[in-house]
Design a protein around this motif. Sequence first.
Motif, mmCIF file in Angstrom:
data_model
loop_
_atom_site.group_PDB
_atom_site.id
_atom_site.type_symbol
_atom_site.label_atom_id
_atom_site.label_comp_id
_atom_site.label_asym_id
_atom_site.label_seq_id
_atom_site.Cartn_x
_atom_site.Cartn_y
_atom_site.Cartn_z
ATOM 1 N N LYS A 1 25.954 3.551 -18.119
ATOM 2 C CA LYS A 1 25.553 2.140 -18.230
ATOM 3 C C LYS A 1 25.727 1.626 -19.655
ATOM 4 C CE LYS A 1 22.463 1.807 -14.330
ATOM 5 N NZ LYS A 1 21.063 1.903 -13.895
ATOM 6 N N LEU A 2 25.351 2.443 -20.631
ATOM 7 C CA LEU A 2 25.529 1.998 -22.022
ATOM 8 C C LEU A 2 27.021 1.852 -22.331
ATOM 9 C CD1 LEU A 2 24.152 1.188 -24.659
ATOM 10 C CD2 LEU A 2 24.172 3.601 -25.352
ATOM 11 N N HIS B 1 14.589 -3.624 -19.898
ATOM 12 C CA HIS B 1 13.876 -2.667 -20.758
ATOM 13 C C HIS B 1 12.356 -2.808 -20.658
ATOM 14 C CE1 HIS B 1 17.864 -2.061 -22.501
ATOM 15 N NE2 HIS B 1 17.396 -0.971 -23.068
ATOM 16 N N TYR C 1 30.282 -3.680 -17.202
ATOM 17 C CA TYR C 1 28.867 -3.731 -16.790
ATOM 18 C C TYR C 1 28.620 -4.940 -15.880
ATOM 19 C CZ TYR C 1 23.822 -3.577 -16.846
ATOM 20 O OH TYR C 1 22.511 -3.510 -16.436
ATOM 21 N N LEU D 1 11.732 8.418 -22.981
ATOM 22 C CA LEU D 1 11.726 7.254 -22.089
ATOM 23 C C LEU D 1 12.803 7.363 -21.008
ATOM 24 C CD1 LEU D 1 11.318 4.336 -24.672
ATOM 25 C CD2 LEU D 1 9.569 5.283 -23.172
ATOM 26 N N HIS D 2 13.783 8.252 -21.239
ATOM 27 C CA HIS D 2 14.939 8.346 -20.341
ATOM 28 C C HIS D 2 14.713 9.374 -19.236
ATOM 29 C CE1 HIS D 2 16.884 6.150 -23.610
ATOM 30 N NE2 HIS D 2 17.876 5.888 -22.788
ATOM 31 N N LEU E 1 19.199 -7.726 -20.471
ATOM 32 C CA LEU E 1 18.800 -6.479 -21.152
ATOM 33 C C LEU E 1 17.316 -6.404 -21.438
ATOM 34 C CD1 LEU E 1 21.220 -5.184 -23.884
ATOM 35 C CD2 LEU E 1 20.833 -4.363 -21.559
ATOM 36 N N PHE F 1 23.709 -4.426 -33.750
ATOM 37 C CA PHE F 1 22.848 -3.595 -32.902
ATOM 38 C C PHE F 1 21.375 -3.858 -33.213
ATOM 39 C CE2 PHE F 1 26.360 -0.282 -32.250
ATOM 40 C CZ PHE F 1 26.454 -0.527 -30.889
ATOM 41 N N PHE G 1 9.894 0.061 -20.010
ATOM 42 C CA PHE G 1 9.750 1.095 -21.042
ATOM 43 C C PHE G 1 9.007 0.499 -22.236
ATOM 44 C CE2 PHE G 1 13.922 1.342 -18.923
ATOM 45 C CZ PHE G 1 13.663 2.436 -18.120
ATOM 46 N N GLU H 1 10.385 3.270 -31.385
ATOM 47 C CA GLU H 1 11.497 3.451 -30.446
ATOM 48 C C GLU H 1 12.745 2.695 -30.939
ATOM 49 O OE1 GLU H 1 8.375 2.729 -29.629
ATOM 50 O OE2 GLU H 1 7.832 4.641 -28.690
ATOM 51 N N PHE I 1 28.303 -1.292 -20.648
ATOM 52 C CA PHE I 1 27.786 -2.464 -21.348
ATOM 53 C C PHE I 1 28.510 -2.670 -22.684
ATOM 54 C CE2 PHE I 1 25.064 -4.326 -24.561
ATOM 55 C CZ PHE I 1 24.767 -5.544 -23.966
ATOM 56 N N LEU I 2 28.636 -1.613 -23.463
ATOM 57 C CA LEU I 2 29.210 -1.762 -24.808
ATOM 58 C C LEU I 2 30.671 -2.189 -24.768
ATOM 59 C CD1 LEU I 2 27.633 1.057 -27.014
ATOM 60 C CD2 LEU I 2 27.020 -1.361 -26.861
ATOM 61 N N ALA J 1 18.421 -4.464 -30.650
ATOM 62 C CA ALA J 1 17.363 -3.447 -30.537
ATOM 63 C C ALA J 1 15.995 -4.067 -30.842
ATOM 64 C CB ALA J 1 17.656 -2.284 -31.486
HETATM 65 C C1 HEM Z 1 15.327 -0.566 -28.903
HETATM 66 C C2 HEM Z 1 15.324 0.659 -28.418
HETATM 67 C C3 HEM Z 1 15.845 1.007 -27.053
HETATM 68 C C4 HEM Z 1 15.267 1.875 -26.201
HETATM 69 C C5 HEM Z 1 14.015 2.708 -26.480
HETATM 70 C C6 HEM Z 1 16.066 1.886 -24.985
HETATM 71 C C7 HEM Z 1 15.794 2.643 -23.873
HETATM 72 C C8 HEM Z 1 16.426 2.531 -22.669
HETATM 73 C C9 HEM Z 1 16.055 3.221 -21.456
HETATM 74 C C10 HEM Z 1 14.896 4.202 -21.330
HETATM 75 C C11 HEM Z 1 16.927 2.847 -20.486
HETATM 76 C C12 HEM Z 1 16.933 3.325 -19.010
HETATM 77 C C13 HEM Z 1 17.987 4.374 -18.842
HETATM 78 C C14 HEM Z 1 18.258 4.722 -17.403
HETATM 79 O O1 HEM Z 1 17.811 3.998 -16.487
HETATM 80 O O2 HEM Z 1 18.927 5.730 -17.157
HETATM 81 C C15 HEM Z 1 17.837 1.905 -21.089
HETATM 82 C C16 HEM Z 1 18.844 1.278 -20.406
HETATM 83 C C17 HEM Z 1 19.796 0.522 -21.000
HETATM 84 N N1 HEM Z 1 19.887 0.199 -22.328
HETATM 85 FE FE1 HEM Z 1 18.510 0.604 -23.725
HETATM 86 N N2 HEM Z 1 17.114 1.036 -25.135
HETATM 87 C C18 HEM Z 1 17.032 0.464 -26.381
HETATM 88 C C19 HEM Z 1 17.925 -0.406 -26.941
HETATM 89 C C20 HEM Z 1 19.112 -0.787 -26.365
HETATM 90 C C21 HEM Z 1 20.141 -1.547 -27.029
HETATM 91 C C22 HEM Z 1 20.064 -2.038 -28.480
HETATM 92 C C23 HEM Z 1 21.144 -1.710 -26.118
HETATM 93 C C24 HEM Z 1 22.450 -2.411 -26.258
HETATM 94 C C25 HEM Z 1 23.073 -2.601 -27.396
HETATM 95 C C26 HEM Z 1 20.732 -1.068 -24.891
HETATM 96 C C27 HEM Z 1 21.466 -1.032 -23.721
HETATM 97 C C28 HEM Z 1 21.025 -0.524 -22.528
HETATM 98 C C29 HEM Z 1 21.697 -0.700 -21.258
HETATM 99 C C30 HEM Z 1 22.981 -1.474 -21.009
HETATM 100 C C31 HEM Z 1 20.914 -0.061 -20.295
HETATM 101 C C32 HEM Z 1 21.161 0.017 -18.774
HETATM 102 C C33 HEM Z 1 20.355 -1.123 -18.136
HETATM 103 C C34 HEM Z 1 20.375 -1.030 -16.609
HETATM 104 O O3 HEM Z 1 21.373 -1.463 -16.005
HETATM 105 O O4 HEM Z 1 19.407 -0.552 -16.038
HETATM 106 N N3 HEM Z 1 19.507 -0.509 -25.081
HETATM 107 N N4 HEM Z 1 17.518 1.743 -22.393
#
Ligand code: HEM
Length: 131
Positions: free
Chosen positions: A53-54, A81, A68, A42-43, A77, A119, A84, A90, A57-58, A123
């Motif tokens: 970004k993670l 998401h 963040y 997905l990334h 958030l 978490f 995706f 996932e 955020f964390l 999630a």
């Molecule tokens: C449940 C499964 C999850 C999947 C499959 C997932 C997947 C993704 C993907 C594909 C991105 C885009 C990355 C990019 O643009 O480079 C993203 C962004 C992000 N994810 Fe997740 N994620 C999940 C859960 C979480 C959780 C639990 C957190 C926090 C505890 C989190 C925090 C973030 C943050 C902060 C971003 C950046 C958002 C932005 O500013 O665009 N994600 N995630």
Amino acid sequence: MSQPGEPTVFERIGGEVGTRALVDRFYLEADLEAAYGALRALHPSTLDGSRDKLYWFLCGWLGGPQHYTDRFGHPMLRARHLPFAIGIRERDQWMACMQQAMRESGIDEALAEQLANAFYGTADWMRNRGI
Ligand code: HEM
């Protein structure tokens, strides 16, 4: 996750250095482990932006500096998401990858379990399709 006067979770995992190490480990494993293939797929091909970004955020989510929100405003958030397809598979890969990263970065076991519960809530909330 912490009471007034007690160290925050952010402090307990080692502040910015510890949080960065956790996120680096998370994305390293996401990249290497075949078991996290659906999460990785997905990334973008380069993970630098996702990692930053993670990490930003964390820091805030764990009780540290709001890097963040200073940069992007409210995290929204779930909305971020939505592009995706995130189902049970996932979510479970994200959780397993994070649990592995916590183990490998030496986070205290009791704290890792507490964090895993927190978490999981986030999630699971990210799921946008049933399976
Ligand atoms: C449940 C499964 C999850 C999947 C499959 C997932 C997947 C993704 C993907 C594909 C991105 C885009 C990355 C990019 O643009 O480079 C993203 C962004 C992000 N994810 Fe997740 N994620 C999940 C859960 C979480 C959780 C639990 C957190 C926090 C505890 C989190 C925090 C973030 C943050 C902060 C971003 C950046 C958002 C932005 O500013 O665009 N994600 N995630």
